[in-house]
Design a protein around this motif. Structure first.
Motif, mmCIF file in Angstrom:
data_model
loop_
_atom_site.group_PDB
_atom_site.id
_atom_site.type_symbol
_atom_site.label_atom_id
_atom_site.label_comp_id
_atom_site.label_asym_id
_atom_site.label_seq_id
_atom_site.Cartn_x
_atom_site.Cartn_y
_atom_site.Cartn_z
ATOM 1 N N TYR A 96 -3.538 0.875 2.675
ATOM 2 C CA TYR A 96 -2.254 1.442 2.381
ATOM 3 C C TYR A 96 -1.790 0.961 1.004
ATOM 4 C CZ TYR A 96 -1.678 3.188 6.923
ATOM 5 O OH TYR A 96 -1.712 4.007 8.113
ATOM 6 N N LYS A 133 1.526 -0.757 9.902
ATOM 7 C CA LYS A 133 1.019 -0.194 8.756
ATOM 8 C C LYS A 133 2.102 0.528 7.811
ATOM 9 C CE LYS A 133 -2.930 -0.263 10.900
ATOM 10 N NZ LYS A 133 -3.888 -1.346 10.490
ATOM 11 N N ALA A 140 4.662 3.800 8.760
ATOM 12 C CA ALA A 140 3.237 4.360 8.617
ATOM 13 C C ALA A 140 2.822 5.884 8.026
ATOM 14 C CB ALA A 140 2.607 4.074 9.974
#
Length: 485
Positions: free
Chosen positions: A65, A133, A482
């Motif tokens: 990410y 995330k 996320a």
């Protein structure tokens, strides 16, 4: 809060428990800030405190990410310190005692600090969870939001690198906030003259208590009594009792609807029976007027010690006329959002300075989504008190947050809410001051949104948070992080 550890937001409740254990009323947040600084160090999380007291914590993106848009999570460190008059609690030293009551969590006759402690706890829980995330992450915890937005005012324009800000300071689950009201304070110093009381007279304390109070923005539309205004109206109905006033005070915070007020009056002993009859009659009238909004309203009178001095008749009349004539409550509604107040005022505090330069000091907070309306109403109130001989000062002006119809983070959060809970959230503007308005001045490129769990009656001892809504708040926050591209 041990029994809350089985919920999906267990980590949020764990951090909220830690926050409740550390006193952190407005302007006294350093003890909590020190705890967070030490916690961050123990968990290898970057944390700095700027010169105004804000904390800025940073965490690297989750693997894979790294190229996502950097996000700032934001909450404030302080809480509003309010307690019932008969409650023994020192907000500078005592922890908040929490009570689970069915679907709700509240405190023991004090404010809970869910505003904004739940949001702050969620920020810490995100930082601590290495399984979540998210892209590059910053957390901004501001100081002194409740009494002056000092942290937001003092935030430097180069302190943060993120492009999206998620504010966690809203108070209704299922609503996404895209705008807020701005505010301005009108500070009044109304001088008065005094004279010696007559030794043969009797003194009586008249108290108004049991009111709900609440947030002067979010709760201004609930029809609750303002203790200062209501007690002034009571005193104005004492035509049958010639009296002199010695004391008048009420409220404690400009941004809270005052729950209590008291006055000390002096009159000839022959009027005691008439006074008690009038108080009983007015009690019944007020209970009828506020029967739905204020079920515990209590107007009482009792004998007290004779004060050394009293107001002159002219000063007394001037004070009551100035209080009764000051506009208070809702001025206009927002035509763009259903049931949202656009402009309002709250006479929050009346204190008495009995020194050589005697004065009544009054604090009024005006809120509006429209800057021009805010300034116009503030000037009207300022002029009203000036006409009664008061010295008036306006300060603490902060801007509202104008809705961004093309907000990318709104579209992401709306989609995540719909997917998680099978219904669309409401798009709202809040009639309260969020720090987003100040942030937009210094970081005009930020894409901002505000949301939170359901918190009822903030800024009052009735404050409570809906337990299940915190689960949904946490699910939506983590899903949004996320999903941000």
């Amino acid at each position: 809060m041990q029994s809350l550890q089985s919920t999906s937001a267990s980590s949020v409740w764990s951090y909220f428990s830690n926050i409740c254990a550390i006193p952190h009323p407005s302007k006294h947040e350093q003890q909590l800030a020190d705890w967070i600084i030490n916690w961050a160090k123990e968990n290898n999380i970057s944390c700095i405190q700027d010169n105004i007291g804000n904390l800025i914590l940073k965490k690297d993106a989750a693997p894979g990410y790294e190229n996502k848009t950097a996000v700032i999570l934001q909450a404030h460190l302080d809480m509003v310190p309010q307690k019932n008059n008969d409650t023994e609690h020192d907000f500078l030293t005592d922890p908040i005692t929490t009570i689970i009551d069915g679907e709700w969590l509240h405190a023991d006759n004090t404010t809970l600090g869910a505003d904004n402690g739940i949001g702050m706890a969620a920020c810490l829980a995100v930082l601590a969870d290495n399984e979540l995330k998210h892209g590059p992450l910053e957390v901004l915890l501001t100081t002194d939001e409740e009494t002056g937005m000092t942290g937001a005012f003092g935030l430097q324009a180069d302190s943060l690198q993120g492009e999206i800000l998620i504010n966690t300071d809203s108070e209704q689950e299922g609503e996404l906030y895209v705008g807020c009201a701005g505010g301005i304070n009108v500070n009044v110093s109304l001088p008065y003259e005094k004279m010696e009381s007559t030794p043969s007279d009797k003194a009586y304390e008249i108290s108004l208590s049991g009111l709900k109070g609440g947030h002067s923005g979010c709760d201004i539309n609930l029809g609750r009594a303002n203790a200062i205004k209501t007690l002034a109206s009571v005193l104005n109905n004492f035509d049958a009792v010639p009296f002199h006033m010695a004391v008048f005070e009420g409220g404690s915070l400009r941004n809270a609807i005052p729950r209590e007020a008291r006055a000390v009056i002096v009159c000839d002993a022959q009027y005691q029976n008439s006074l008690e009859i009038i108080i009983n009659t007015l009690q019944l009238n007020l209970c009828s007027e506020f029967k739905n909004a204020e079920p515990n309203l209590q107007l009482s009178v009792q004998s007290c010690d004779l004060p050394a001095s009293i107001l002159t008749h002219q000063s007394q009349t001037n004070l009551l006329n100035s209080l009764l004539g000051c506009a208070n409550g809702i001025f206009t509604m927002d035509n763009n959002f259903s049931d949202v107040v656009q402009t309002s005022s709250n006479m929050g505090v009346l204190t008495q300075n009995n020194s050589e330069q005697s004065s009544f000091d009054i604090q009024v907070l005006i809120r509006s989504q429209v800057e021009q309306e805010k300034q116009i109403e503030a000037e009207k109130i300022a002029q009203h008190f000036a006409e009664h001989g008061a010295a008036v000062r306006k300060d603490g002006n902060y801007p509202g947050w104008t809705p961004n119809k093309s907000s990318a983070v709104y579209k992401v959060m709306e989609a995540q809410y719909t997917e998680l809970f099978d219904q669309k959230p409401k798009t709202m503007v809040i009639h309260a001051g969020l720090e987003c308005g100040l942030f937009s001045d210094k970081y005009p490129h930020w894409d901002m949104i505000s949301f939170g769990p359901t918190i009822k009656f903030p800024h009052s001892p009735d404050e409570k948070v809906h337990i299940a809504s915190v689960d949904k708040f946490w699910q939506l926050l983590t899903a949004t992080l996320a999903a941000i591209d």
